[in-house]
Design a protein around this motif. Structure first.
Motif, PDB file in Angstrom:
ATOM      1  N   PHE A 226       0.802  -1.223   0.000  1.00  0.00           N
ATOM      2  CA  PHE A 226       0.000   0.000   0.000  1.00  0.00           C
ATOM      3  C   PHE A 226       0.839   1.280   0.000  1.00  0.00           C
ATOM      4  CE2 PHE A 226      -3.121  -3.074   1.465  1.00  0.00           C
ATOM      5  CZ  PHE A 226      -4.254  -2.692   0.762  1.00  0.00           C
ATOM      6  N   LEU A 227       2.065   1.229   0.534  1.00  0.00           N
ATOM      7  CA  LEU A 227       2.870   2.441   0.613  1.00  0.00           C
ATOM      8  C   LEU A 227       4.000   2.499  -0.406  1.00  0.00           C
ATOM      9  CD1 LEU A 227       3.158   2.933   4.486  1.00  0.00           C
ATOM     10  CD2 LEU A 227       1.459   3.852   2.907  1.00  0.00           C
ATOM     11  N   ILE A 228       4.272   1.394  -1.081  1.00  0.00           N
ATOM     12  CA  ILE A 228       5.359   1.390  -2.073  1.00  0.00           C
ATOM     13  C   ILE A 228       4.858   0.911  -3.435  1.00  0.00           C
ATOM     14  CG2 ILE A 228       7.602   0.415  -2.683  1.00  0.00           C
ATOM     15  CD1 ILE A 228       8.278   0.266   0.250  1.00  0.00           C
ATOM     16  N   LEU A 229       4.326  -0.303  -3.479  1.00  0.00           N
ATOM     17  CA  LEU A 229       3.959  -0.882  -4.767  1.00  0.00           C
ATOM     18  C   LEU A 229       2.823  -0.111  -5.450  1.00  0.00           C
ATOM     19  CD1 LEU A 229       4.366  -3.107  -6.829  1.00  0.00           C
ATOM     20  CD2 LEU A 229       2.769  -4.534  -5.544  1.00  0.00           C
ATOM     21  N   ILE A 230       1.740   0.159  -4.724  1.00  0.00           N
ATOM     22  CA  ILE A 230       0.600   0.850  -5.329  1.00  0.00           C
ATOM     23  C   ILE A 230       0.966   2.267  -5.781  1.00  0.00           C
ATOM     24  CG2 ILE A 230      -1.697   1.803  -4.850  1.00  0.00           C
ATOM     25  CD1 ILE A 230      -2.324  -0.687  -3.277  1.00  0.00           C
ATOM     26  N   PRO A 231       1.685   3.100  -4.958  1.00  0.00           N
ATOM     27  CA  PRO A 231       2.091   4.422  -5.464  1.00  0.00           C
ATOM     28  C   PRO A 231       2.975   4.357  -6.707  1.00  0.00           C
ATOM     29  CG  PRO A 231       2.252   4.368  -3.071  1.00  0.00           C
ATOM     30  CD  PRO A 231       1.986   2.963  -3.517  1.00  0.00           C
ATOM     31  N   VAL A 232       3.894   3.378  -6.745  1.00  0.00           N
ATOM     32  CA  VAL A 232       4.749   3.250  -7.929  1.00  0.00           C
ATOM     33  C   VAL A 232       3.929   2.873  -9.160  1.00  0.00           C
ATOM     34  CG1 VAL A 232       6.613   1.888  -8.961  1.00  0.00           C
ATOM     35  CG2 VAL A 232       6.850   2.735  -6.630  1.00  0.00           C
ATOM     36  N   LEU A 233       2.989   1.959  -8.986  1.00  0.00           N
ATOM     37  CA  LEU A 233       2.128   1.578 -10.105  1.00  0.00           C
ATOM     38  C   LEU A 233       1.268   2.754 -10.561  1.00  0.00           C
ATOM     39  CD1 LEU A 233       0.993  -2.016  -9.044  1.00  0.00           C
ATOM     40  CD2 LEU A 233       2.672  -1.381 -10.794  1.00  0.00           C
ATOM     41  N   MET A 234       0.806   3.584  -9.609  1.00  0.00           N
ATOM     42  CA  MET A 234       0.035   4.775  -9.978  1.00  0.00           C
ATOM     43  C   MET A 234       0.887   5.728 -10.818  1.00  0.00           C
ATOM     44  SD  MET A 234      -2.036   5.600  -6.458  1.00  0.00           S
ATOM     45  CE  MET A 234      -2.588   7.188  -7.105  1.00  0.00           C
ATOM     46  N   MET A 235       2.148   5.930 -10.419  1.00  0.00           N
ATOM     47  CA  MET A 235       3.024   6.792 -11.201  1.00  0.00           C
ATOM     48  C   MET A 235       3.266   6.207 -12.588  1.00  0.00           C
ATOM     49  SD  MET A 235       3.883   9.565  -9.593  1.00  0.00           S
ATOM     50  CE  MET A 235       2.137   9.537  -9.134  1.00  0.00           C
ATOM     51  N   LEU A 236       3.406   4.890 -12.664  1.00  0.00           N
ATOM     52  CA  LEU A 236       3.612   4.243 -13.957  1.00  0.00           C
ATOM     53  C   LEU A 236       2.411   4.462 -14.868  1.00  0.00           C
ATOM     54  CD1 LEU A 236       5.311   2.416 -15.787  1.00  0.00           C
ATOM     55  CD2 LEU A 236       4.207   0.448 -14.689  1.00  0.00           C
ATOM     56  N   VAL A 237       1.209   4.303 -14.329  1.00  0.00           N
ATOM     57  CA  VAL A 237      -0.003   4.506 -15.118  1.00  0.00           C
ATOM     58  C   VAL A 237      -0.131   5.972 -15.532  1.00  0.00           C
ATOM     59  CG1 VAL A 237      -2.522   4.433 -15.066  1.00  0.00           C
ATOM     60  CG2 VAL A 237      -1.204   2.545 -14.099  1.00  0.00           C
ATOM     61  N   TYR A 238       0.086   6.893 -14.597  1.00  0.00           N
ATOM     62  CA  TYR A 238      -0.031   8.317 -14.896  1.00  0.00           C
ATOM     63  C   TYR A 238       0.928   8.755 -15.989  1.00  0.00           C
ATOM     64  CZ  TYR A 238      -3.222   9.653 -11.119  1.00  0.00           C
ATOM     65  OH  TYR A 238      -4.322   9.815 -10.324  1.00  0.00           O
ATOM     66  N   SER A 239       2.117   8.110 -16.039  1.00  0.00           N
ATOM     67  CA  SER A 239       3.115   8.527 -17.028  1.00  0.00           C
ATOM     68  C   SER A 239       2.665   8.240 -18.454  1.00  0.00           C
ATOM     69  CB  SER A 239       4.455   7.828 -16.751  1.00  0.00           C
ATOM     70  OG  SER A 239       4.368   6.428 -17.012  1.00  0.00           O
ATOM     71  N   PHE A 240       1.671   7.363 -18.624  1.00  0.00           N
ATOM     72  CA  PHE A 240       1.169   7.041 -19.958  1.00  0.00           C
ATOM     73  C   PHE A 240      -0.197   7.665 -20.229  1.00  0.00           C
ATOM     74  CE2 PHE A 240       4.088   3.488 -19.124  1.00  0.00           C
ATOM     75  CZ  PHE A 240       4.880   3.571 -20.272  1.00  0.00           C
ATOM     76  N   LEU A 241      -0.567   8.663 -19.434  1.00  0.00           N
ATOM     77  CA  LEU A 241      -1.838   9.342 -19.643  1.00  0.00           C
ATOM     78  C   LEU A 241      -1.612  10.722 -20.266  1.00  0.00           C
ATOM     79  CD1 LEU A 241      -3.718   8.404 -16.335  1.00  0.00           C
ATOM     80  CD2 LEU A 241      -3.837   7.279 -18.572  1.00  0.00           C
ATOM     81  N   THR A 242      -2.712  11.413 -20.537  1.00  0.00           N
ATOM     82  CA  THR A 242      -2.661  12.726 -21.180  1.00  0.00           C
ATOM     83  C   THR A 242      -2.818  13.828 -20.141  1.00  0.00           C
ATOM     84  OG1 THR A 242      -3.634  11.792 -23.184  1.00  0.00           O
ATOM     85  CG2 THR A 242      -3.714  14.186 -22.957  1.00  0.00           C
ATOM     86  N   LYS A 243      -2.070  14.903 -20.327  1.00  0.00           N
ATOM     87  CA  LYS A 243      -2.134  16.027 -19.396  1.00  0.00           C
ATOM     88  C   LYS A 243      -3.476  16.746 -19.503  1.00  0.00           C
ATOM     89  CE  LYS A 243      -0.288  20.653 -18.654  1.00  0.00           C
ATOM     90  NZ  LYS A 243       0.588  21.714 -19.167  1.00  0.00           N
ATOM     91  N   GLU A 244      -4.048  17.086 -18.333  1.00  0.00           N
ATOM     92  CA  GLU A 244      -5.228  17.931 -18.287  1.00  0.00           C
ATOM     93  C   GLU A 244      -4.772  19.377 -18.190  1.00  0.00           C
ATOM     94  OE1 GLU A 244      -8.826  19.867 -17.600  1.00  0.00           O
ATOM     95  OE2 GLU A 244      -7.220  19.901 -16.108  1.00  0.00           O
ATOM     96  N   PHE A 245      -5.402  20.274 -18.893  1.00  0.00           N
ATOM     97  CA  PHE A 245      -4.905  21.647 -19.042  1.00  0.00           C
ATOM     98  C   PHE A 245      -4.712  22.346 -17.699  1.00  0.00           C
ATOM     99  CE2 PHE A 245      -5.674  26.220 -19.651  1.00  0.00           C
ATOM    100  CZ  PHE A 245      -4.614  26.501 -20.493  1.00  0.00           C
ATOM    101  N   ARG A 246      -5.616  22.139 -16.742  1.00  0.00           N
ATOM    102  CA  ARG A 246      -5.539  22.823 -15.449  1.00  0.00           C
ATOM    103  C   ARG A 246      -4.903  21.957 -14.359  1.00  0.00           C
ATOM    104  NH1 ARG A 246     -11.789  24.279 -15.249  1.00  0.00           N
ATOM    105  NH2 ARG A 246     -11.753  22.155 -16.107  1.00  0.00           N
ATOM    106  N   GLY A 247      -4.171  20.946 -14.732  1.00  0.00           N
ATOM    107  CA  GLY A 247      -3.571  20.040 -13.773  1.00  0.00           C
ATOM    108  C   GLY A 247      -4.343  18.737 -13.735  1.00  0.00           C
ATOM    109  N   GLY A 248      -3.673  17.668 -13.303  1.00  0.00           N
ATOM    110  CA  GLY A 248      -4.317  16.369 -13.296  1.00  0.00           C
ATOM    111  C   GLY A 248      -4.083  15.643 -14.608  1.00  0.00           C
ATOM    112  N   VAL A 249      -4.902  14.617 -14.857  1.00  0.00           N
ATOM    113  CA  VAL A 249      -4.716  13.787 -16.038  1.00  0.00           C
ATOM    114  C   VAL A 249      -6.051  13.526 -16.713  1.00  0.00           C
ATOM    115  CG1 VAL A 249      -2.654  12.643 -15.126  1.00  0.00           C
ATOM    116  CG2 VAL A 249      -4.909  11.660 -14.670  1.00  0.00           C
ATOM    117  N   ILE A 250      -5.966  13.218 -17.991  1.00  0.00           N
ATOM    118  CA  ILE A 250      -7.097  12.727 -18.768  1.00  0.00           C
ATOM    119  C   ILE A 250      -6.814  11.258 -19.067  1.00  0.00           C
ATOM    120  CG2 ILE A 250      -8.405  12.949 -20.911  1.00  0.00           C
ATOM    121  CD1 ILE A 250      -7.552  15.878 -20.996  1.00  0.00           C
ATOM    122  N   TRP A 251      -7.787  10.406 -18.858  1.00  0.00           N
ATOM    123  CA  TRP A 251      -7.553   8.968 -18.973  1.00  0.00           C
ATOM    124  C   TRP A 251      -7.573   8.534 -20.440  1.00  0.00           C
ATOM    125  CZ3 TRP A 251      -6.113   5.788 -14.998  1.00  0.00           C
ATOM    126  CH2 TRP A 251      -6.122   6.375 -13.740  1.00  0.00           C
TER     127      TRP A 251
END
Length: 309
Positions: free
Chosen positions: A33-58
């Motif tokens: 919960f404190l290492i594997l899941i955050p790393v996987l979240m970063m991995l997923v986010y790195s392949f998403l599209t930027k949202e103009f005001r911050g955040g991501v578009i899926w």
């Protein structure tokens, strides 16, 4: 009777394995919960599209990695060329972390040796003195370091008062200030592993070397250093890895000209104008680089141990 003893031993083994699994459960929960899941979240986010005001578009995209490695011009309509800006930031981060590690080793090894060779009853006091400043928050310690190093700070005031210099030294917002900040932040991570190794060292080996007319430097290089090598390696890793991703020391002591990868990543997740996919991609590139360094280092150590055996 033999069958009953065997079944009893098997039951005890099963009970031991079950108890071991339950004892390891909190560690697995923390790792997941404190290492594997955050790393996987970063991995997923790195392949998403930027949202103009911050955040991501899926929506799947490689734009974050493309932005890191290639420059396609302001409007993205030029032929791609290598983006040296971020590569330079990575290179600066590596050599800054390396310099801080070397400085920590130069100061930390003699310190650890000194503590380990004190009488056993006063060693805890020395360890306490090493660690007590680090009970204070890292941000406060870094700000204090900036106060000490500034042009009108205590360090320059003392040097001018002693007559060593006539004008203040401009230390803040330099690479040297960043290295000092990293060194001060992570020095105990170098001292404590080496201290633990030196404390277990058999000093009779040094006495035997002295009896065989070996000098102090020969004894240090041929006997002491190989014996405490695991502690030195652990200390170097514990200093280098967090220094590589640090952002407080570069931000507060280095300024804009001494940007490091940790500062770049932190900037992408801050405020509404941040680029989360790009920050996640930079994080994954940093993680991959650290893993490659550690794997190569582990392989080299394994080869060295096989050669020694």
């Amino acid at each position: 009777m033999a069958g009953g003893a065997a079944s009893g031993g098997s039951a005890r083994t099963d009970t031991y394995r079950e108890a071991r699994h339950w004892l390891l459960l909190p560690s697995w929960v923390v790792l997941i919960f404190l290492i594997l899941i955050p790393v996987l979240m970063m991995l997923v986010y790195s392949f998403l599209t930027k949202e103009f005001r911050g955040g991501v578009i899926w929506e799947f995209s490689l734009d974050a990695y493309d932005q890191f490695f290639f420059n396609r011009g302001l409007f993205g309509d030029e032929p791609p060329s290598i983006e040296w800006t971020y590569i330079a930031i990575f290179w600066r981060s590596i050599w800054q972390a390396g310099a801080a590690t070397i400085l920590s080793l130069i100061i930390g090894f003699p310190t650890a040796y000194f503590i380990a060779t004190r009488p056993e009853r006063i060693r805890p006091m020395w360890v306490f003195l090493i660690t007590v400043p680090y009970w204070v928050n890292l941000l406060i310690r870094t700000v204090s370091m900036k106060f000490v190093l500034r042009d009108q700070g205590p360090l320059n005031d003392f040097l001018i008062w002693s007559g060593l210099i006539d004008n203040p030294l401009h230390i803040v917002n330099t690479n040297f200030a960043v290295q000092l900040g990293l060194f001060y932040s992570y020095l105990p991570f170098m001292v404590l592993p080496i201290y633990a190794s030196v404390e277990r060292y058999n000093f009779a080996l040094s006495e035997a070397a002295s009896d065989l007319y070996a000098g102090k430097w020969v004894t240090l290089r041929r006997i002491l250093l190989p014996a405490v090598k695991p502690g030195v390696i652990a200390g170097c890793i514990l200093v280098f890895v967090p220094s590589l991703g640090s952002f407080l020391a570069p931000d507060l002591l280095g300024g804009a000209k001494n940007f490091m990868i940790g500062s770049l990543i932190e900037e992408q997740f801050k405020g509404n104008a941040g680029n989360w996919p790009f920050g996640a991609a930079a994080s994954m590139i940093l993680l991959s680089m650290v893993l490659i360094i550690l794997i190569l280092f582990a392989r080299q150590q394994a080869k060295a141990e096989k050669g020694g055996a």
